[in-house]
Structure formats: C-alpha cells, structure tokens
Design a protein around this motif. Sequence first.
Motif, PDB file in Angstrom:
ATOM      1  N   GLU A   1       0.921  -1.311   0.031  1.00 22.24           N
ATOM      2  CA  GLU A   1      -0.099   0.019   0.078  1.00 22.24           C
ATOM      3  C   GLU A   1       0.873   1.268   0.159  1.00 22.24           C
ATOM      4  N   LEU A   2       1.781   1.232   0.707  1.00 19.84           N
ATOM      5  CA  LEU A   2       2.875   2.264   0.896  1.00 19.84           C
ATOM      6  C   LEU A   2       3.513   2.412  -0.638  1.00 19.84           C
ATOM      7  N   ALA A   3       3.945   1.308  -1.456  1.00 17.03           N
ATOM      8  CA  ALA A   3       4.457   1.262  -2.654  1.00 17.03           C
ATOM      9  C   ALA A   3       3.558   2.290  -3.474  1.00 17.03           C
ATOM     10  N   VAL A   4       2.306   1.514  -3.567  1.00 15.96           N
ATOM     11  CA  VAL A   4       1.169   2.299  -4.670  1.00 15.96           C
ATOM     12  C   VAL A   4       1.159   3.618  -4.165  1.00 15.96           C
ATOM     13  N   ARG A   5       0.903   4.182  -3.179  1.00 12.22           N
ATOM     14  CA  ARG A   5       0.861   5.463  -2.703  1.00 12.22           C
ATOM     15  C   ARG A   5       2.002   6.130  -3.119  1.00 12.22           C
ATOM     16  N   ALA A   6       3.425   5.568  -3.295  1.00 13.23           N
ATOM     17  CA  ALA A   6       4.336   6.487  -3.873  1.00 13.23           C
ATOM     18  C   ALA A   6       4.652   6.308  -5.091  1.00 13.23           C
ATOM     19  N   GLY A   7       3.651   5.532  -5.925  1.00 14.54           N
ATOM     20  CA  GLY A   7       3.878   5.622  -7.654  1.00 14.54           C
ATOM     21  C   GLY A   7       3.933   4.219  -8.202  1.00 14.54           C
ATOM     22  N   SER A   8       4.188   3.199  -7.451  1.00  9.54           N
ATOM     23  CA  SER A   8       4.267   1.674  -7.865  1.00  9.54           C
ATOM     24  C   SER A   8       3.169   1.567  -8.814  1.00  9.54           C
ATOM     25  N   ASN A   9       3.202   0.616  -9.917  1.00  9.94           N
ATOM     26  CA  ASN A   9       1.922   0.253 -10.691  1.00  9.94           C
ATOM     27  C   ASN A   9       2.154  -1.206 -10.877  1.00  9.94           C
ATOM     28  N   MET A  10       2.979  -1.831 -10.337  1.00 10.26           N
ATOM     29  CA  MET A  10       3.060  -3.330 -10.306  1.00 10.26           C
ATOM     30  C   MET A  10       3.509  -3.852  -8.705  1.00 10.26           C
ATOM     31  N   VAL A  11       2.613  -4.632  -8.066  1.00 12.91           N
ATOM     32  CA  VAL A  11       2.932  -5.251  -6.849  1.00 12.91           C
ATOM     33  C   VAL A  11       3.076  -6.494  -6.881  1.00 12.91           C
ATOM     34  N   ARG A  12       4.108  -7.250  -6.108  1.00 10.37           N
ATOM     35  CA  ARG A  12       4.429  -8.642  -6.159  1.00 10.37           C
ATOM     36  C   ARG A  12       4.045  -9.152  -4.874  1.00 10.37           C
ATOM     37  N   ILE A  13       2.850  -9.851  -4.841  1.00  2.00           N
ATOM     38  CA  ILE A  13       2.346 -10.139  -3.458  1.00  2.00           C
ATOM     39  C   ILE A  13       2.262 -11.854  -3.412  1.00  2.00           C
ATOM     40  N   GLY A  14       3.049 -12.271  -2.566  1.00  2.00           N
ATOM     41  CA  GLY A  14       2.945 -13.675  -2.099  1.00  2.00           C
ATOM     42  C   GLY A  14       2.167 -14.184  -0.966  1.00  2.00           C
ATOM     43  N   SER A  15       2.663 -13.942   0.238  1.00  2.00           N
ATOM     44  CA  SER A  15       1.881 -14.509   1.660  1.00  2.00           C
ATOM     45  C   SER A  15       0.739 -14.083   1.496  1.00  2.00           C
ATOM     46  N   SER A  16       0.271 -12.888   1.428  1.00  2.00           N
ATOM     47  CA  SER A  16      -1.249 -12.613   1.477  1.00  2.00           C
ATOM     48  C   SER A  16      -2.138 -13.155   0.674  1.00  2.00           C
ATOM     49  N   ILE A  17      -1.701 -13.731  -0.416  1.00  2.00           N
ATOM     50  CA  ILE A  17      -2.419 -14.591  -1.383  1.00  2.00           C
ATOM     51  C   ILE A  17      -2.468 -16.060  -1.012  1.00  2.00           C
ATOM     52  N   PHE A  18      -1.276 -16.560  -0.906  1.00  4.67           N
ATOM     53  CA  PHE A  18      -0.984 -18.025  -0.723  1.00  4.67           C
ATOM     54  C   PHE A  18      -0.816 -18.531   0.654  1.00  4.67           C
ATOM     55  N   GLY A  19      -0.816 -17.485   1.739  1.00  2.00           N
ATOM     56  CA  GLY A  19      -0.266 -18.000   2.996  1.00  2.00           C
ATOM     57  C   GLY A  19       1.048 -17.967   3.210  1.00  2.00           C
ATOM     58  N   ALA A  20       1.553 -18.289   4.528  1.00  2.00           N
ATOM     59  CA  ALA A  20       3.084 -18.370   4.701  1.00  2.00           C
ATOM     60  C   ALA A  20       3.487 -19.472   3.994  1.00  2.00           C
ATOM     61  N   ARG A  21       5.148 -19.115   3.818  1.00  2.00           N
ATOM     62  CA  ARG A  21       5.749 -20.224   3.069  1.00  2.00           C
ATOM     63  C   ARG A  21       6.550 -21.192   3.862  1.00  2.00           C
ATOM     64  N   ASP A  22       6.698 -22.384   3.322  1.00  2.00           N
ATOM     65  CA  ASP A  22       7.338 -23.486   4.422  1.00  2.00           C
ATOM     66  C   ASP A  22       8.631 -23.798   3.568  1.00  2.00           C
ATOM     67  N   TYR A  23       9.750 -23.394   4.222  1.00  2.00           N
ATOM     68  CA  TYR A  23      11.150 -23.666   3.400  1.00  2.00           C
ATOM     69  C   TYR A  23      11.602 -24.986   4.152  1.00  2.00           C
ATOM     70  N   SER A  24      10.859 -25.509   4.985  1.00  2.00           N
ATOM     71  CA  SER A  24      11.578 -26.860   5.679  1.00  2.00           C
ATOM     72  C   SER A  24      11.899 -27.958   4.853  1.00  2.00           C
ATOM     73  N   ASN A  25      11.257 -28.137   3.874  1.00  2.40           N
ATOM     74  CA  ASN A  25      11.778 -29.308   2.957  1.00  2.40           C
ATOM     75  C   ASN A  25      12.767 -28.921   1.816  1.00  2.40           C
ATOM     76  N   GLN A  26      13.285 -27.614   1.881  1.00  3.20           N
ATOM     77  CA  GLN A  26      14.280 -27.297   0.930  1.00  3.20           C
ATOM     78  C   GLN A  26      15.645 -27.147   1.603  1.00  3.20           C
ATOM     79  N   HIS A  27      16.608 -27.414   0.706  1.00  6.73           N
ATOM     80  CA  HIS A  27      18.117 -27.308   1.124  1.00  6.73           C
ATOM     81  C   HIS A  27      18.793 -26.118   1.155  1.00  6.73           C
TER      82      HIS A  27
END
Length: 226
Positions: free
Chosen positions: A200-226
């Motif tokens: 929201e801060l980015a858009v207010r400052a002029g961003s016209n593309m936002v990259r959103i992960g966790s608010s769409i898909f939930g928290a990421r689980d890195y536990s099975n990665q190396h």
Amino acid sequence: MEIKDNLSRISATLPTGVTLVAVSKTHPAEMIQEAYDAGQRIFAENKVQEMTAKSKVLPQDIEWHFIGHVQRNKIHLMAPYVSVIQGVGSFEALAEIDRQAARFNRHITCYLQLHIAQEETKFGFTPDECRAMLEKGEWRQLKNITIGGVMGMATNTDNEQQVSGEFSYLKKCFDEFKERYFNDSEDFRTISAGMSGDYELAVRAGSNMVRIGSSIFGARDYSNQH
Ligand SMILES: *Cc1c(COP(=O)(O)O)cnc(C)c1O
C-alpha cells in the motif's frame, strides 16, 4: 481463507492501472492452478528450476515473471517461456538475456533492479551504476530484450516513513530515466514495487506493479528445501 478470496480482497484495494503479480515461490502447482481458476494470469518465482517445472504442468497462457537473482548460467532454462525478468542488475545480465532470447527466437522484457534499501543484502544496480549503464547506450543494440521499467525492494522495517521514502526514490529514478533515456518508448512504463507487507505504501509512492505472495497463498514453508 481461500486463495480466491485473498485475490479478490487484494485486487479491491489496488487502484486501476496497478498490476498484481502473484508470487507463488515454494507453493505447489495446485495452488497456482487455484489462483489461475480465479482469474489470475501473472505469476512470479525466484528459482529458475522451480519456475520451469511449474511452467510445464500449468496452463500455457500464464505470464511468468522471474523475480530472483539472475544467474547467467540459468537464463537459457527460462528463455523459452519467461515473459519478464524483473531483477536485472548488470549490463552483462541484460546482454546474456538478449543472447538467449535470440536463440529461442523470443523477446523478453527486463526490469532494472535498483538498490533502494539501506540493507546490504539486496541485489541490483545503484542508481548511479544504472544511470551510467543507460548513458553508455550499448543496451540500445540489444534487439531481443525490452527494458520495461524498474524494480525495487524497500528495507524490511516497521518504519513506514523510511519505506515510503525508499519507494519514492525508486519512482524518482524511474521518472528521471524515462525522461532521459526512454522518452520515445512506450515500453518503459513499469515500476515494480511492493510486497504483502508494504504494497500500500508502494502504490501510494507511485508503484504500478505489486508482487504479492504470502497475502495470497499464506506463509511459505521452507523446511523441505536445502
Ligand atoms: C518473495 C518475494 C515477494 C513476495 O513477498 P511476500 O511478502 O510473500 O508478499 C516479492 N518480491 C520478491 C522479489 C520476492 O522475492
């Protein structure tokens, strides 16, 4: 909450003209398909192999954006299908993307990643390095890439004033580059900034593309990665 509900809740907060990129890194193809079924078409990943594997099993009209650190020896893996490579931080990377795009008879859009945060760990050009690269002009010879805008990440802090200041600085750099080097180009138009916690801060400052992960898909689980 369902992915579909998250997408519509976030979309409702975005002004017209702001593009939502769904960051699906670490999440399985089924979750991406769910977002796709809800109408989302632009997805971003930060690991080339992971994105490539997903691109093979998911609908072909997905627009894939790469948002990770660009390693030159992996560009050829995504060159056949990637739409946008967002984190380009050197002329050498641009040149290699161009070379690989040509091999596959493709055109790839690149965003210049600008280092705007106070943190040491963020990749990208400093604004001075970027200006010097643009001024030199060799990029104009690269026919299989288009420089479509800038991308940046703010410092990971609760200090909203600082975060807003960094996003405004990105916008200022964009405006300057547009005026100096891309005045005749309609392609240079994207300011990619803002993630789940600060979009929201980015858009207010002029961003016209936002990259959103966790608010769409939930928290990421890195536990099975190396
Ligand atoms: C992971 C990532 C995001 C999304 O972060 P969230 O906080 O999950 O929204 C955005 N941009 C980049 C470059 C990322 O690596």
